[in-house]
Design a protein around this motif. Structure first.
Motif, PDB file in Angstrom:
ATOM      1  N   TYR A 183      78.036 -18.841 -38.724  1.00  0.00           N
ATOM      2  CA  TYR A 183      77.209 -19.397 -40.031  1.00  0.00           C
ATOM      3  C   TYR A 183      78.172 -19.845 -41.059  1.00  0.00           C
ATOM      4  CZ  TYR A 183      74.362 -16.190 -37.166  1.00  0.00           C
ATOM      5  OH  TYR A 183      73.718 -15.537 -36.087  1.00  0.00           O
TER       6      TYR A 183
ATOM      7  N   ILE B 274      73.549 -25.367 -34.114  1.00  0.00           N
ATOM      8  CA  ILE B 274      72.194 -24.578 -33.715  1.00  0.00           C
ATOM      9  C   ILE B 274      71.095 -24.745 -34.850  1.00  0.00           C
ATOM     10  CG2 ILE B 274      70.738 -22.564 -33.150  1.00  0.00           C
ATOM     11  CD1 ILE B 274      72.217 -23.594 -30.792  1.00  0.00           C
ATOM     12  N   ILE B 275      71.733 -24.597 -36.183  1.00  0.00           N
ATOM     13  CA  ILE B 275      70.945 -24.677 -37.214  1.00  0.00           C
ATOM     14  C   ILE B 275      71.699 -25.625 -38.078  1.00  0.00           C
ATOM     15  CG2 ILE B 275      70.235 -23.369 -39.406  1.00  0.00           C
ATOM     16  CD1 ILE B 275      70.083 -20.969 -37.656  1.00  0.00           C
TER      17      ILE B 275
ATOM     18  N   LEU C 168      73.088 -15.154 -30.757  1.00  0.00           N
ATOM     19  CA  LEU C 168      71.911 -15.542 -31.424  1.00  0.00           C
ATOM     20  C   LEU C 168      70.808 -14.524 -31.235  1.00  0.00           C
ATOM     21  CD1 LEU C 168      71.412 -19.308 -30.410  1.00  0.00           C
ATOM     22  CD2 LEU C 168      71.923 -18.465 -32.608  1.00  0.00           C
ATOM     23  N   ALA C 169      70.844 -13.444 -30.566  1.00  0.00           N
ATOM     24  CA  ALA C 169      69.644 -12.626 -30.533  1.00  0.00           C
ATOM     25  C   ALA C 169      69.127 -12.162 -31.868  1.00  0.00           C
ATOM     26  CB  ALA C 169      70.137 -11.338 -29.496  1.00  0.00           C
ATOM     27  N   GLY C 170      67.921 -11.819 -31.849  1.00  0.00           N
ATOM     28  CA  GLY C 170      67.374 -11.365 -33.139  1.00  0.00           C
ATOM     29  C   GLY C 170      67.885 -10.303 -33.836  1.00  0.00           C
ATOM     30  N   ARG C 171      68.203  -9.199 -32.883  1.00  0.00           N
ATOM     31  CA  ARG C 171      68.464  -8.050 -33.379  1.00  0.00           C
ATOM     32  C   ARG C 171      70.248  -7.770 -33.849  1.00  0.00           C
ATOM     33  NH1 ARG C 171      67.033  -4.181 -28.905  1.00  0.00           N
ATOM     34  NH2 ARG C 171      65.316  -5.779 -28.568  1.00  0.00           N
ATOM     35  N   ASP C 172      70.691  -8.969 -33.588  1.00  0.00           N
ATOM     36  CA  ASP C 172      72.222  -8.641 -33.931  1.00  0.00           C
ATOM     37  C   ASP C 172      72.554  -8.968 -35.709  1.00  0.00           C
ATOM     38  OD1 ASP C 172      73.416 -10.669 -31.428  1.00  0.00           O
ATOM     39  OD2 ASP C 172      72.941  -8.624 -31.547  1.00  0.00           O
ATOM     40  N   GLU C 173      73.370  -7.831 -36.429  1.00  0.00           N
ATOM     41  CA  GLU C 173      73.521  -8.173 -37.746  1.00  0.00           C
ATOM     42  C   GLU C 173      74.730  -9.086 -37.591  1.00  0.00           C
ATOM     43  OE1 GLU C 173      73.681  -5.284 -35.999  1.00  0.00           O
ATOM     44  OE2 GLU C 173      75.523  -4.219 -36.239  1.00  0.00           O
ATOM     45  N   GLN C 174      75.172  -9.622 -38.922  1.00  0.00           N
ATOM     46  CA  GLN C 174      75.948 -10.495 -39.137  1.00  0.00           C
ATOM     47  C   GLN C 174      77.216  -9.987 -39.956  1.00  0.00           C
ATOM     48  OE1 GLN C 174      74.144 -14.078 -41.008  1.00  0.00           O
ATOM     49  NE2 GLN C 174      72.708 -14.165 -39.341  1.00  0.00           N
TER      50      GLN C 174
ATOM     51  N   TYR D  10      62.366  -8.212 -37.120  1.00  0.00           N
ATOM     52  CA  TYR D  10      63.617  -7.312 -37.166  1.00  0.00           C
ATOM     53  C   TYR D  10      64.072  -7.286 -38.702  1.00  0.00           C
ATOM     54  CZ  TYR D  10      64.198  -8.049 -32.300  1.00  0.00           C
ATOM     55  OH  TYR D  10      63.743  -7.827 -30.894  1.00  0.00           O
TER      56      TYR D  10
ATOM     57  N   PHE E  63      66.683  -6.208 -41.997  1.00  0.00           N
ATOM     58  CA  PHE E  63      67.814  -5.741 -42.255  1.00  0.00           C
ATOM     59  C   PHE E  63      68.183  -5.704 -43.500  1.00  0.00           C
ATOM     60  CE2 PHE E  63      69.873  -7.301 -38.007  1.00  0.00           C
ATOM     61  CZ  PHE E  63      68.711  -8.194 -37.640  1.00  0.00           C
TER      62      PHE E  63
ATOM     63  N   TYR F 219      71.397  -5.583 -46.544  1.00  0.00           N
ATOM     64  CA  TYR F 219      72.969  -6.042 -46.815  1.00  0.00           C
ATOM     65  C   TYR F 219      73.177  -5.470 -48.245  1.00  0.00           C
ATOM     66  CZ  TYR F 219      73.177  -8.617 -42.279  1.00  0.00           C
ATOM     67  OH  TYR F 219      73.181  -9.105 -40.910  1.00  0.00           O
TER      68      TYR F 219
ATOM     69  N   ILE G  67      64.808  -2.463 -35.536  1.00  0.00           N
ATOM     70  CA  ILE G  67      64.801  -3.300 -34.555  1.00  0.00           C
ATOM     71  C   ILE G  67      63.255  -2.642 -33.812  1.00  0.00           C
ATOM     72  CG2 ILE G  67      65.390  -4.221 -32.498  1.00  0.00           C
ATOM     73  CD1 ILE G  67      66.925  -5.219 -34.870  1.00  0.00           C
TER      74      ILE G  67
ATOM     75  N   ARG H 247      63.496 -11.511 -39.744  1.00  0.00           N
ATOM     76  CA  ARG H 247      63.724 -12.219 -38.505  1.00  0.00           C
ATOM     77  C   ARG H 247      62.525 -11.702 -37.463  1.00  0.00           C
ATOM     78  NH1 ARG H 247      69.009 -11.647 -36.246  1.00  0.00           N
ATOM     79  NH2 ARG H 247      70.016 -13.566 -37.260  1.00  0.00           N
TER      80      ARG H 247
END
Lengths: 114, 113
Positions: free
Chosen positions: A33, A55-56, A97-103, B32, B34, B36, B51, B94
């Motif tokens: 991103y 994607i975005i 892209l899974a919604g549960r993944d943090e960045q 979901y 978060f 930060y 989650i 999200r």
């Protein structure tokens, strides 16, 4: 080892110039991103790539063009820089892209346009 | 439409006191959520996420957050604040079926000795 790295850390340039910011991640993530953080600290998504595919693409001037040569790299090229482009630009990555993944964020590139 | 609100621009807490940074959200499906943290002149760091499952989520640096579905909130908490907790905190949401992450405006947390 730095997980998400960006170069340069600081970039000072004149209006009208063209500049690039590079980003690399060594986490093996599929998604990357670009964010812009303005002087009020608002965070705005600019682009997202998944497996080198765009994607975005938020409402960003055409002067901004991302390029992903491979999954580990996402570069940002800016043409004809304007005063309003001055901001901190952050690169980030996530496993997918899974919604549960943090960045995971890079340290940022502070761009100043004079 | 998805949205997230951090109603306080700034929160001031004395060192050793409990702290709360508020976040409310709006999504059509399951969220979901978060948190930060951004220290001065640094990139954002992930603190914790909700989650599914237990409504109380524990994260880094002694922080925790409670998911409240009825109040559509996900407030960040810590029982005893440290001066080193002073930073900018972002909440993000999200929808489970959507990959677009929506960010709050951020809350500046100041911990005074």
């Amino acid at each position: 080892d730095t997980a998400v790295s960006q170069t340069p850390k600081y970039l000072v340039t004149q209006m009208g110039n063209d500049k690039s910011i590079k980003c690399e991640q060594n986490l093996g993530h599929d998604t990357m991103y670009w964010y812009k953080q303005d002087s009020k600290k608002f965070l705005k998504i600019m682009f997202s790539y998944n497996n080198k595919e765009l994607i975005i693409n938020e409402t960003v001037p055409n002067r901004f063009s991302p390029k992903s040569p491979d999954k580990a790299h996402l570069n940002l090229h800016i043409n004809s820089l304007e005063l309003g482009d001055s901001a901190v630009y952050f690169c980030a990555s996530s496993p997918g892209l899974a919604g549960r993944d943090e960045q995971f964020f890079g340290p940022g590139t502070r761009l100043t346009v004079l | 439409a998805q949205s997230v609100a951090q109603p306080e621009d700034q929160v001031n807490v004395a060192e050793g006191n409990p702290l709360t940074v508020k976040c409310t959200y709006s999504v059509s499906g399951n969220p979901y959520l978060f948190w930060y943290v951004q220290y001065p002149n640094r990139g954002l760091q992930f603190l914790l996420k909700y989650i599914t499952g237990d409504n109380l989520v524990k994260g880094s640096y002694g922080f925790e957050a409670e998911f409240n579905k009825s109040q559509t909130s996900f407030h960040l908490k810590k029982p005893s604040a440290l001066v080193s907790d002073s930073a900018l905190y972002f909440c993000a949401v999200r929808e489970a079926s959507n990959y677009q992450l929506i960010w709050g405006a951020g809350t500046k947390l100041i911990i005074k000795p």
